[in-house]
Design a protein around this motif. Structure first.
Motif, PDB file in Angstrom:
ATOM      1  N   UNK A 184      48.885  60.061   5.241  1.00  0.00           N
ATOM      2  CA  UNK A 184      49.736  59.439   6.257  1.00  0.00           C
ATOM      3  C   UNK A 184      49.790  60.275   7.534  1.00  0.00           C
ATOM      4  N   UNK A 185      49.654  61.591   7.421  1.00  0.00           N
ATOM      5  CA  UNK A 185      49.615  62.446   8.612  1.00  0.00           C
ATOM      6  C   UNK A 185      48.415  62.088   9.479  1.00  0.00           C
ATOM      7  N   UNK A 186      47.265  61.939   8.855  1.00  0.00           N
ATOM      8  CA  UNK A 186      46.054  61.565   9.590  1.00  0.00           C
ATOM      9  C   UNK A 186      46.208  60.185  10.230  1.00  0.00           C
ATOM     10  N   UNK A 187      46.797  59.250   9.479  1.00  0.00           N
ATOM     11  CA  UNK A 187      47.022  57.895   9.994  1.00  0.00           C
ATOM     12  C   UNK A 187      47.971  57.934  11.192  1.00  0.00           C
ATOM     13  N   UNK A 188      49.039  58.724  11.102  1.00  0.00           N
ATOM     14  CA  UNK A 188      50.020  58.808  12.196  1.00  0.00           C
ATOM     15  C   UNK A 188      49.380  59.319  13.483  1.00  0.00           C
ATOM     16  N   UNK A 189      48.608  60.397  13.363  1.00  0.00           N
ATOM     17  CA  UNK A 189      47.965  60.972  14.553  1.00  0.00           C
ATOM     18  C   UNK A 189      47.018  59.954  15.193  1.00  0.00           C
ATOM     19  N   UNK A 190      46.287  59.243  14.363  1.00  0.00           N
ATOM     20  CA  UNK A 190      45.328  58.248  14.868  1.00  0.00           C
ATOM     21  C   UNK A 190      46.040  57.053  15.499  1.00  0.00           C
ATOM     22  N   UNK A 191      47.207  56.690  14.933  1.00  0.00           N
ATOM     23  CA  UNK A 191      47.915  55.491  15.383  1.00  0.00           C
ATOM     24  C   UNK A 191      48.880  55.743  16.534  1.00  0.00           C
ATOM     25  N   UNK A 192      49.110  56.998  16.913  1.00  0.00           N
ATOM     26  CA  UNK A 192      50.106  57.307  17.950  1.00  0.00           C
ATOM     27  C   UNK A 192      49.923  56.495  19.234  1.00  0.00           C
ATOM     28  N   UNK A 193      48.704  56.368  19.769  1.00  0.00           N
ATOM     29  CA  UNK A 193      48.552  55.592  21.014  1.00  0.00           C
ATOM     30  C   UNK A 193      48.925  54.117  20.872  1.00  0.00           C
ATOM     31  N   UNK A 194      48.960  53.612  19.640  1.00  0.00           N
ATOM     32  CA  UNK A 194      49.227  52.198  19.414  1.00  0.00           C
ATOM     33  C   UNK A 194      50.686  51.901  19.087  1.00  0.00           C
ATOM     34  N   UNK A 195      51.478  52.941  18.867  1.00  0.00           N
ATOM     35  CA  UNK A 195      52.851  52.741  18.390  1.00  0.00           C
ATOM     36  C   UNK A 195      53.826  52.361  19.500  1.00  0.00           C
ATOM     37  N   UNK A 196      53.483  52.668  20.733  1.00  0.00           N
ATOM     38  CA  UNK A 196      54.378  52.347  21.838  1.00  0.00           C
ATOM     39  C   UNK A 196      55.623  53.208  21.865  1.00  0.00           C
ATOM     40  N   UNK A 205      60.162  59.684  14.705  1.00  0.00           N
ATOM     41  CA  UNK A 205      59.498  58.844  13.708  1.00  0.00           C
ATOM     42  C   UNK A 205      58.783  59.693  12.654  1.00  0.00           C
ATOM     43  N   UNK A 206      58.026  60.708  13.105  1.00  0.00           N
ATOM     44  CA  UNK A 206      57.292  61.576  12.171  1.00  0.00           C
ATOM     45  C   UNK A 206      58.258  62.351  11.276  1.00  0.00           C
ATOM     46  N   UNK A 207      59.302  62.909  11.886  1.00  0.00           N
ATOM     47  CA  UNK A 207      60.271  63.690  11.111  1.00  0.00           C
ATOM     48  C   UNK A 207      61.054  62.859  10.116  1.00  0.00           C
ATOM     49  N   UNK A 208      61.253  61.577  10.440  1.00  0.00           N
ATOM     50  CA  UNK A 208      62.065  60.710   9.580  1.00  0.00           C
ATOM     51  C   UNK A 208      61.290  60.089   8.437  1.00  0.00           C
ATOM     52  N   UNK A 209      59.956  60.136   8.488  1.00  0.00           N
ATOM     53  CA  UNK A 209      59.183  59.372   7.498  1.00  0.00           C
ATOM     54  C   UNK A 209      58.100  60.152   6.758  1.00  0.00           C
ATOM     55  N   UNK A 210      57.630  61.276   7.316  1.00  0.00           N
ATOM     56  CA  UNK A 210      56.580  62.029   6.617  1.00  0.00           C
ATOM     57  C   UNK A 210      57.173  62.914   5.524  1.00  0.00           C
ATOM     58  N   UNK A 211      56.313  63.370   4.619  1.00  0.00           N
ATOM     59  CA  UNK A 211      56.771  63.951   3.363  1.00  0.00           C
ATOM     60  C   UNK A 211      57.133  65.436   3.463  1.00  0.00           C
ATOM     61  N   UNK A 212      56.137  66.279   3.691  1.00  0.00           N
ATOM     62  CA  UNK A 212      56.349  67.730   3.741  1.00  0.00           C
ATOM     63  C   UNK A 212      56.666  68.182   5.171  1.00  0.00           C
ATOM     64  N   UNK A 213      57.327  69.338   5.279  1.00  0.00           N
ATOM     65  CA  UNK A 213      57.532  69.945   6.595  1.00  0.00           C
ATOM     66  C   UNK A 213      56.174  70.218   7.244  1.00  0.00           C
TER      67      UNK A 213
END
Length: 368
Positions: A184-196, A205-213
Motif C-alpha cells: 500500500x505504501x508503493x500504491x500511495x506514492x504512485x497514486x498521490x498525483x491522482x488523489x487531489x 491520509x497516509x498517517x491515518x491509513x497506513x500500517x507501520x510507522x
C-alpha cells in the motif's frame, strides 16, 4: 514430587551446581547471540531502498524464518531465544512509549483524533468480521485486525500476550500486515498525483491509513516535509490507541475464557490454552502496557534529554526486533504457508476499506 526434586538438588555438590549454571548461561548466550545478530542485520537492511518500507521489525521476523529454514535452530539455544523473545518484547513495548508526545496529539486537533478513533474502530470490527466469515482462527483474526488498524507489527506484538496467541499466530500476523503495508505504501506514492490532496491532506491520509510507522514515513517523505510531519503526528495518534485497545482486548478475552471455563465445569474438559498458559480465569495484569503509558508521560513532560530519548528508542526497536527474530526462529515456511493465506486476504480487504474510509473522512472533515 516437588520435595523430592528439592532434596535431590540440595544434595548436588558445588561442581554440579556450577555446571548447571554454566549450561543455562550457554543456552541463554547462544540464543541471545543469534537474535542480536538477526536484529542488527534487520536494522541495517531496513536502511536500504524498498526494504525500508518493510521496517526493522518485519525484516527481523523474515530473517528468523530464513535462518531456521537454511541452518536450523540449535536445540541448546531454544531456551534462551524463548526467554529473550518474551522479556525483550515487553521491555521494547514499554520503551516504545517514548515515541508519543501527548501535546503533539492534542495540538493536532479534535478532527485528527476523531479520524484516528473512527478508522481504528471501523478497521478492528471490519477485519475481525471478515476473518470470522472466512472461518479464520479467532486469535489470528484479532491480531490481523489490530496490526491493520493501529500500528502493524508493534500492535500485533503488544496484543499477542493479552489474547494468549501462539508464536506462530503472532509471527504470521505481523509479517502479513507488514507485507500489505509495503504494498500500500508503493500504491500511495504512485497514486498521490491522482488523489487531489494537498501536501498536508496527503500527510494526514497516509498517517491515518497506513500500517507501520516506517510505511507512513516512506510514503509521505517524498511528497514534502509538511506531509511527513503531519503523517507522523496522525500515525502516533493511532499508536496512542494501542494501550486502551490492548487492555480492552485482554479483559474481553479473559471474560470470554472465564465464561467458557464455567460452561465446561464438571465435564473434565481441559482447554488447550490452559495447557500452555495456565488457568484462564486469572486476569493477567498488562504491566507492560502501563509502562508504555508511563514512558509516554515521561516524553510528554520532557523529563529526559532528547539524546537520551532517541537512544532509548533505538534500544526499544532493537529489543522488539530481537523478539520478532525469536518469533521467526520459531516457525517454518510450511507453517507460514498454511496459516498466512487467510490473514493476507482479510488484511487486504480491511486495508482497502480503511483507505477508502480514510479518504472519505478527510474529504468530509475538510482536511484536504
Amino acid at each position: 514430587m516437588h520435595i523430592q526434586f528439592f532434596q535431590h538438588v540440595t544434595k548436588l555438590g558445588p561442581e554440579k551446581k556450577l555446571q548447571g549454571y554454566i549450561k543455562r548461561f550457554r543456552s541463554f548466550s547462544s540464543g541471545l547471540l543469534i537474535v542480536v545478530i538477526l536484529a542488527v542485520a534487520a536494522k541495517y537492511l531496513a536502511q536500504l531502498p524498498v526494504l525500508n518500507m518493510m521496517g526493522q521489525l518485519v525484516l527481523a521476523i523474515l530473517l528468523g524464518i530464513i535462518f531456521r529454514a537454511a541452518a536450523g535452530v540449535p536445540e541448546k539455544a531454544n531456551a534462551g531465544i524463548q526467554l529473550i523473545s518474551k522479556k525483550g518484547l515487553r521491555a521494547g513495548i514499554i520503551l516504545l512509549g517514548l515515541r508519543l508526545n501527548l501535546h503533539d496529539i492534542v495540538q493536532a486537533g479534535p478532527k485528527v483524533l476523531a479520524l484516528a478513533v473512527i478508522n481504528i474502530g471501523f478497521t478492528l470490527i471490519t477485519v475481525y468480521l471478515i476473518c470470522r466469515a472466512i472461518k479464520m482462527d479467532r486469535r489470528l483474526g484479532i491480531l490481523t485486525a489490530c496490526g491493520t488498524a493501529i500500528c502493524g507489527a508493534a500492535a500485533v506484538a503488544a496484543v499477542s500476550p493479552q489474547i494468549k496467541a501462539t508464536d506462530n499466530e503472532t509471527a504470521v500476523s505481523a509479517a502479513t500486515v507488514a507485507i500489505l503495508g509495503t504494498i500500500f505504501t508503493i500504491v500511495y506514492i504512485s497514486a498521490y498525483p491522482l488523489l487531489g490532496l494537498s501536501e498536508s491532506g496527503y500527510g494526514i491520509f497516509a498517517g491515518a491509513t497506513l500500517h507501520e510507522v516506517a510505511h507512513v514515513i516512506a510514503a509521505s517523505a517524498p511528497v514534502g516535509q509538511q506531509a511527513a510531519d503531519l503523517a507522523v503526528i496522525v500515525k502516533l495518534t493511532r499508536v496512542a490507541m494501542l494501550a486502551p485497545v490492548a487492555l480492552g482486548l485482554g479483559l474481553w478475552d479473559n471474560r470470554r475464557q472465564h465464561s467458557k471455563s464455567e460452561k465446561n465445569q464438571g465435564k473434565k474438559v481441559i482447554l488447550d490454552r490452559e495447557e500452555t498458559h495456565g488457568k484462564q480465569n486469572k486476569l493477567q495484569v498488562p504491566w507492560f502496557i502501563g509502562g508504555f503509558l508511563l514512558m509516554s508521560g515521561v516524553n510528554t513532560l520532557g523529563i529526559l534529554p532528547e539524546k537520551a530519548t532517541a537512544d532509548l528508542l533505538v534500544l526499544a526497536y532493537l529489543l522488539l526486533a530481537m523478539a520478532m527474530a525469536g518469533l521467526g526462529l520459531g516457525i517454518d515456511l510450511k507453517t507460514f504457508g498454511r496459516l498466512g493465506g487467510k490473514p493476507f486476504a482479510a488484511g487486504l480487504a480491511g486495508s482497502l476499506l480503511l483507505s477508502l474510509l480514510g479518504y472519505g473522512l478527510i474529504q468530509l472533515m475538510g482536511l484536504t
